[in-house]
Design an enzyme around this catalytic site. Structure first.
Site, PDB file in Angstrom:
ATOM      1  N   ARG A 232     -62.402  35.727 -99.428  1.00  0.00           N
ATOM      2  CA  ARG A 232     -62.349  37.306 -99.631  1.00  0.00           C
ATOM      3  C   ARG A 232     -60.776  37.635 -99.737  1.00  0.00           C
ATOM      4  O   ARG A 232     -60.250  37.542 -98.399  1.00  0.00           O
ATOM      5  CB  ARG A 232     -63.121  37.943 -98.274  1.00  0.00           C
ATOM      6  CG  ARG A 232     -63.419  39.156 -98.763  1.00  0.00           C
ATOM      7  CD  ARG A 232     -63.873  40.029 -97.299  1.00  0.00           C
ATOM      8  NE  ARG A 232     -62.602  40.541 -96.512  1.00  0.00           N
ATOM      9  CZ  ARG A 232     -62.837  40.482 -95.214  1.00  0.00           C
ATOM     10  NH1 ARG A 232     -63.899  40.420 -94.658  1.00  0.00           N
ATOM     11  NH2 ARG A 232     -61.738  41.004 -94.544  1.00  0.00           N
ATOM     12  N   HIS A 236     -62.412  43.991 -95.996  1.00  0.00           N
ATOM     13  CA  HIS A 236     -63.918  43.677 -95.940  1.00  0.00           C
ATOM     14  C   HIS A 236     -64.352  45.055 -97.120  1.00  0.00           C
ATOM     15  O   HIS A 236     -65.262  44.857 -97.872  1.00  0.00           O
ATOM     16  CB  HIS A 236     -64.453  43.985 -94.652  1.00  0.00           C
ATOM     17  CG  HIS A 236     -65.839  44.227 -94.665  1.00  0.00           C
ATOM     18  ND1 HIS A 236     -67.131  43.468 -95.095  1.00  0.00           N
ATOM     19  CD2 HIS A 236     -66.741  45.516 -94.272  1.00  0.00           C
ATOM     20  CE1 HIS A 236     -67.945  44.221 -94.810  1.00  0.00           C
ATOM     21  NE2 HIS A 236     -68.105  45.225 -94.427  1.00  0.00           N
ATOM     22  N   TYR A 245     -56.465  41.453 -88.407  1.00  0.00           N
ATOM     23  CA  TYR A 245     -57.212  39.951 -87.897  1.00  0.00           C
ATOM     24  C   TYR A 245     -56.858  38.999 -88.562  1.00  0.00           C
ATOM     25  O   TYR A 245     -57.298  37.917 -88.186  1.00  0.00           O
ATOM     26  CB  TYR A 245     -58.455  40.463 -87.705  1.00  0.00           C
ATOM     27  CG  TYR A 245     -59.351  40.992 -89.072  1.00  0.00           C
ATOM     28  CD1 TYR A 245     -59.570  40.010 -90.085  1.00  0.00           C
ATOM     29  CD2 TYR A 245     -59.887  42.097 -88.918  1.00  0.00           C
ATOM     30  CE1 TYR A 245     -60.317  40.282 -91.189  1.00  0.00           C
ATOM     31  CE2 TYR A 245     -60.356  42.758 -90.214  1.00  0.00           C
ATOM     32  CZ  TYR A 245     -60.702  41.782 -91.215  1.00  0.00           C
ATOM     33  OH  TYR A 245     -60.997  42.172 -92.400  1.00  0.00           O
TER      34      TYR A 245
END
Lengths: 333, 326
Positions: A232, A236, A245
């Site tokens: 990815r 998100h 993160y």
């Protein structure tokens, strides 16, 4: 090399579908950033999974997509406008384009896996040579419903293929914190069905693996699980900030493996694709996406009473009262 | 014609629906070879074969979920959840999928499924077998919630549920499975899914209930009649959509109302009935509405369960308070 990969037209189609997905994706993110689209999950870097899966399917097969498979939906005939409508907050985006029997995108993670089992059971009961294809993310493999679905599909030998789009991250949780299992493909072992890993950044490999699984399922040889390993590259969703993160260094590294540049290098090397072809394609895709955006932005919202229209086949009396009250409140304004 | 029990009426309706419509399939845990733990599906496997009567692995959430897939494909699945305590894993599927796929796709895909489950206490069952979850499902838009209270209504309402184009949660009071017998002609006739049943006419007091509590409520009606009080008893039968009209018409006549249900009191479905009366029939009330319900406690195990479920004495006491109010 599978047969389709010897056919330059087919390779170029796969390439263009991935670039369309990415062009669309960038536009969708821009629309969200300027307040003209709702929260949107980018599929940046994962185009080969979506396009490879859809390209392996037949029209009469049935797709049950997760929320990041825009490329698969586009390949199956869902329009750019409809995808924008859905993420722009309009149910009509899941209503009309694409195969009538395909499922809408699934937002509650993994809960569509049992639907795929039901669809596959329907195919089997009717003796149809069709396959249900359920695409889910890596996070979904931690859910009970997915384990239940794999198990039932195995015991009934149903024509269903589960594809795990393993993009490395379930929002902020990496796969290593999702499971102690060495692979996600091995989740198939306990269900007694074949499971395999495939390079999810190689559209040829994805399509070939899914085609094989579909052929087995179509021939009555039961379900399969395919773990397509990709990454990815985006947040998100547009509501997420992945820098909280994960490191930029990790992401930059993964840009070297992304599927579009990879196939382009291959096409160029085989002299199937030129700089002029690329420019022509980008102009055409950009025009196509811009037209879809225009049409999306020009679509008027549904009327207020449409909230009630499809709750039941026939509106019950007490809900008719609520509908009348909603309309009355509106006309008083 | 012989009289049959409620569970036999369920079996008769399933058989009838499967004979009349080849898209009806029955599935669930132990429904095929074993005929269901309560024998509701007995004989179906022999008549319709394993393609239409399907034993599933033990996974309630997936049973509900695969019904969504089957239904979207044009089948009419009738699934059995074996006991009420096992029904909660299906909430995700019913709330997120079964009840909203029509809305989500603007009618392109629909979900004509029925989810049958026994409900309620009073059969001295083990833990997690005696709950009354109807209010949970009644809160879900797009679902229908039905609870029969007699063999004839079980037959007609189940046929209607199977024919209905939308998902139906069909809760069967286990306490009544073999408690009453009546003649149930196998005429294939459905009952409406949006009408309450006035099962006893009266003019002094309205008793509203559903499911197994109809038994004690009717007994209360008889007891009141012996004392010269004429009680009207309404079996709601279809909680969602709620037929408020029948309730309001009755309360307009009697001016007094007691609502009886086995499920816990707080946010129980009785609260909705009371609210409808307060909204649309307040001025016809001669006394405050009373609710007689299960307690807001965990359903006790079998040695105390009869004290949890509203007993006739509790219903009678509430009725007398409401009647005495001036």
């Amino acid at each position: 090399m599978p047969d389709f990969a010897r056919d330059s037209t087919q390779l170029i189609n796969l390439y263009q579908a991935m670039v369309l997905t990415r062009t669309f994706d960038a536009k969708a993110v821009a629309l969200q950033r300027t307040g003209r689209l709702g929260t949107y999950p980018s599929s940046l870097g994962q185009e080969a999974v979506a396009v490879g899966v859809a390209a392996a399917m037949r029209e009469e097969d049935l797709l049950l997509p997760s929320f990041r498979e825009h490329g698969a939906q586009l390949w199956r005939g869902v329009t750019l406008q409809d995808i924008l409508l859905y993420w722009g907050g309009d149910e009509r985006g899941s209503a009309s384009s694409g195969p009538r029997h395909d499922f809408p995108v699934n937002v509650p993670v993994g809960s569509h896996a049992p639907h795929a089992v039901g669809v596959a059971l329907a195919f089997k009961l009717r003796g149809e040579q069709c396959v249900a294809v359920c695409v889910m993310g890596d996070g979904a493999t931690s859910k009970g419903e997915v384990a239940e679905a794999l198990n039932i599909a195995g015991v009934w030998r149903l024509p269903v293929v589960f594809v795990i789009n393993n993009n490395g991250w379930a929002i902020s949780v990496p796969v290593a914190r999702q499971t102690a299992a060495a692979t996600l493909a091995q989740k198939a072992v306990a269900a007694g069905i074949p499971g395999e890993q495939v390079d999810g950044n190689d559209v040829i490999a994805v399509r070939a693996a899914v085609e094989d699984a579909l052929a087995r399922a179509r021939a009555g040889n039961g379900p399969a699980l395919i773990e397509a390993i990709t990454y990815r590259l985006s947040d998100h969703t547009t509501a997420d900030d992945a820098s909280r993160y994960r490191s930029d260094a990790e992401v930059s590294q993964r840009w070297n493996e992304e599927p579009i540049a990879r196939l382009r290098r291959y096409l160029v090397k085989r002299e199937l694709w030129t700089k002029a072809d690329e420019e022509r394609m980008l102009t055409a895709l950009s025009t196509q996406v811009d037209a879809a955006v225009e049409s999306y932005l020009a679509t008027a919202p549904q009327p207020v009473e449409s909230i009630f229209d499809h709750t039941y086949a026939t509106l019950p009396a007490d809900l008719a009262d609520q509908r009348a009250a909603a309309l009355a409140a509106r006309s008083r304004r | 014609m012989s009289e049959i029990t409620l569970v036999q009426a369920i079996n008769r309706a399933l058989t009838r629906a499967m004979r009349d419509d080849p898209t009806v399939v029955v599935l669930g845990e132990d429904v095929a070879k074993d005929g269901g733990v309560f024998r509701a599906t007995e004989g179906l496997l022999a008549e319709f074969g394993e393609g239409r009567v399907i034993d599933t692995p033990l996974a309630e959430g997936a049973i509900a979920g695969l019904c969504v897939g089957l239904a979207a494909q044009g089948f009419r699945p009738v699934a059995e959840i074996q006991f009420t305590g096992f029904i909660y894993p299906i909430i995700d599927q019913m709330m997120n999928h079964a009840s909203r796929i029509r809305t989500r796709t603007r009618g392109r895909l629909t979900c004509p499924m029925v989810l049958r489950s026994p409900c309620g206490g009073g059969i001295r069952a083990v833990e997690h077998h005696s709950e009354s979850p109807e209010a949970i499902f009644a809160h879900m838009p797009g679902l229908r919630v039905v609870i029969p209270s007699s063999p004839a209504r079980a037959y007609g309402l189940l046929l209607a549920a199977i024919h209905d184009p939308d998902p139906v949660v069909f809760l069967e009071p286990t306490r009544l499975y073999r408690a009453i017998k009546e003649e149930v002609p196998d005429d294939g006739a459905s009952l409406p899914l949006d009408r309450a049943f006035v099962v006893r006419e009266g003019s002094d007091l309205t008793l509203v209930t559903w499911g197994a509590m109809l038994k004690e409520t009717m007994a209360t009606g008889e007891r009141l009649a012996a004392g010269g009080v004429s009680a009207e008893v309404i079996d709601l039968a279809t909680l969602k959509p709620l037929d408020s009209e029948t309730v309001l018409r009755s309360v307009a006549k009697t001016g007094r109302c007691v609502i009886i249900h086995e499920a816990p009191r707080t946010a129980g479905f009785g609260a909705e009935v009371a609210a409808r009366i307060a909204e649309h029939g307040l001025l016809s009330l001669l006394a405050p509405i009373e609710r007689v319900a299960g307690f807001d406690t965990v359903m006790p195990l079998l040695r105390l369960e009869q004290h949890y479920m509203p007993e006739e004495q509790r219903i009678l006491a509430a009725a007398r308070r409401v009647l005495a109010f001036r």
